[in-house]
Design a protein around this motif. Structure first.
Motif, mmCIF file in Angstrom:
data_model
loop_
_atom_site.group_PDB
_atom_site.id
_atom_site.type_symbol
_atom_site.label_atom_id
_atom_site.label_comp_id
_atom_site.label_asym_id
_atom_site.label_seq_id
_atom_site.Cartn_x
_atom_site.Cartn_y
_atom_site.Cartn_z
ATOM 1 N N GLY A 60 0.724 -1.226 0.068
ATOM 2 C CA GLY A 60 0.137 -0.111 -0.084
ATOM 3 C C GLY A 60 0.889 1.392 -0.003
ATOM 4 O O GLY A 60 0.183 2.469 0.164
ATOM 5 N N THR A 61 2.226 1.087 -0.027
ATOM 6 C CA THR A 61 3.115 2.368 -0.069
ATOM 7 C C THR A 61 3.579 2.820 -1.594
ATOM 8 O O THR A 61 3.091 2.099 -2.442
ATOM 9 C CB THR A 61 4.381 1.987 0.618
ATOM 10 O OG1 THR A 61 5.315 1.154 -0.087
ATOM 11 C CG2 THR A 61 4.111 1.572 2.187
ATOM 12 N N ILE A 62 3.960 3.797 -1.485
ATOM 13 C CA ILE A 62 4.389 4.259 -3.212
ATOM 14 C C ILE A 62 5.258 3.399 -3.727
ATOM 15 O O ILE A 62 5.389 3.446 -5.053
ATOM 16 C CB ILE A 62 4.883 5.774 -2.747
ATOM 17 C CG1 ILE A 62 6.029 5.855 -2.218
ATOM 18 C CG2 ILE A 62 3.871 6.759 -2.419
ATOM 19 C CD1 ILE A 62 6.764 7.030 -2.230
ATOM 20 N N PHE A 63 5.963 2.658 -2.979
ATOM 21 C CA PHE A 63 6.684 1.442 -3.630
ATOM 22 C C PHE A 63 6.190 0.267 -4.124
ATOM 23 O O PHE A 63 6.718 -0.217 -5.066
ATOM 24 C CB PHE A 63 7.881 1.355 -2.549
ATOM 25 C CG PHE A 63 8.622 2.451 -2.144
ATOM 26 C CD1 PHE A 63 9.400 3.345 -2.709
ATOM 27 C CD2 PHE A 63 8.191 2.769 -0.633
ATOM 28 C CE1 PHE A 63 10.040 4.297 -2.235
ATOM 29 C CE2 PHE A 63 9.004 4.062 0.038
ATOM 30 C CZ PHE A 63 9.931 4.608 -0.952
ATOM 31 N N GLY A 64 4.848 -0.020 -3.401
ATOM 32 C CA GLY A 64 4.126 -1.270 -3.857
ATOM 33 C C GLY A 64 4.986 -2.653 -3.449
ATOM 34 O O GLY A 64 4.169 -3.420 -3.684
ATOM 35 N N GLN A 65 6.160 -2.388 -2.739
ATOM 36 C CA GLN A 65 6.733 -3.644 -2.124
ATOM 37 C C GLN A 65 7.817 -3.205 -1.287
ATOM 38 O O GLN A 65 7.900 -2.121 -1.049
ATOM 39 C CB GLN A 65 7.283 -4.520 -3.363
ATOM 40 C CG GLN A 65 8.255 -3.609 -4.112
ATOM 41 C CD GLN A 65 8.977 -4.405 -5.050
ATOM 42 O OE1 GLN A 65 9.445 -5.657 -4.783
ATOM 43 N NE2 GLN A 65 8.956 -3.864 -6.389
ATOM 44 N N ARG A 66 8.218 -4.104 -0.460
ATOM 45 C CA ARG A 66 9.207 -3.788 0.539
ATOM 46 C C ARG A 66 10.443 -3.137 -0.127
ATOM 47 O O ARG A 66 10.625 -3.736 -1.186
ATOM 48 C CB ARG A 66 9.594 -5.204 1.616
ATOM 49 C CG ARG A 66 8.311 -5.522 2.206
ATOM 50 C CD ARG A 66 8.560 -6.716 3.259
ATOM 51 N NE ARG A 66 8.777 -7.738 2.189
ATOM 52 C CZ ARG A 66 9.887 -8.852 2.660
ATOM 53 N NH1 ARG A 66 10.376 -8.741 3.844
ATOM 54 N NH2 ARG A 66 10.071 -9.756 1.913
#
Length: 166
Positions: A60-66
């Motif tokens: 759910g972050t702007i990165f879409g992944q860790r």
């Protein structure tokens, strides 16, 4: 008459301040950042920010992944740099790292493979004739050709021979 092998010649070599004019550059080997690396970094530092360790949250972050910890990427840059042959040949002449400045223009993801491109961007004399300042720009480049970290390092190195006063 015995001849000296190339290995003996290289092993006996050193890189000094004079050997590093502005524009000198080289690239390190590469390393892939793994799940285990990120977990170990979190455990070692206590940085369990969810963007590093929680896959569902990170979606759910702007990165879409860790993403990997920035300081983990910087540590890998240091390791790759220190393993490089040019750096090993500088070790005997390195007095000190005076400053490091870091930027992270793009994220580094688990599974990314980085290498470090290193360039001498500054070479200046000091008030002491036996040493000089070298500025390095070190860029972590991932397998997609993206710069994910930039480290400006200022180092104090021995001079091959003390400079003569003019």
């Amino acid at each position: 008459m015995a001849t000296t092998s190339i290995i003996e010649q290289v092993a006996g070599s050193s890189i000094y301040w004079e050997d590093l004019p502005v524009g000198t550059s080289y690239t390190t080997s590469s390393r892939t950042i793994t799940e285990a690396d990120v977990a170990a970094s979190a455990a070692l530092t206590g940085d369990f920010n969810r963007v590093h360790v929680d896959a569902e949250y990170a979606k759910g972050t702007i990165f879409g992944q860790r993403i990997a910890h920035g300081m983990l990427v910087a540590a890998f840059m240091a390791g790759l740099t220190s393993r490089s042959i040019p750096n090993q040949l500088m070790e005997g002449a390195l007095f000190s790292v005076l400053e490091n400045r870091l930027k992270f223009p793009k994220p580094t993801f688990i599974g990314d493979t980085i290498r470090v491109e290193i360039e001498v961007v500054e070479q200046k004399q000091t008030s002491r004739p036996d040493r000089g300042i070298i500025g390095f720009m070190r860029k972590a480049i991932n397998q997609r050709g993206e710069m994910v970290a930039e480290l400006a390092a200022t180092c104090l190195l021995k001079r091959r021979a003390p400079a003569m006063a003019s």
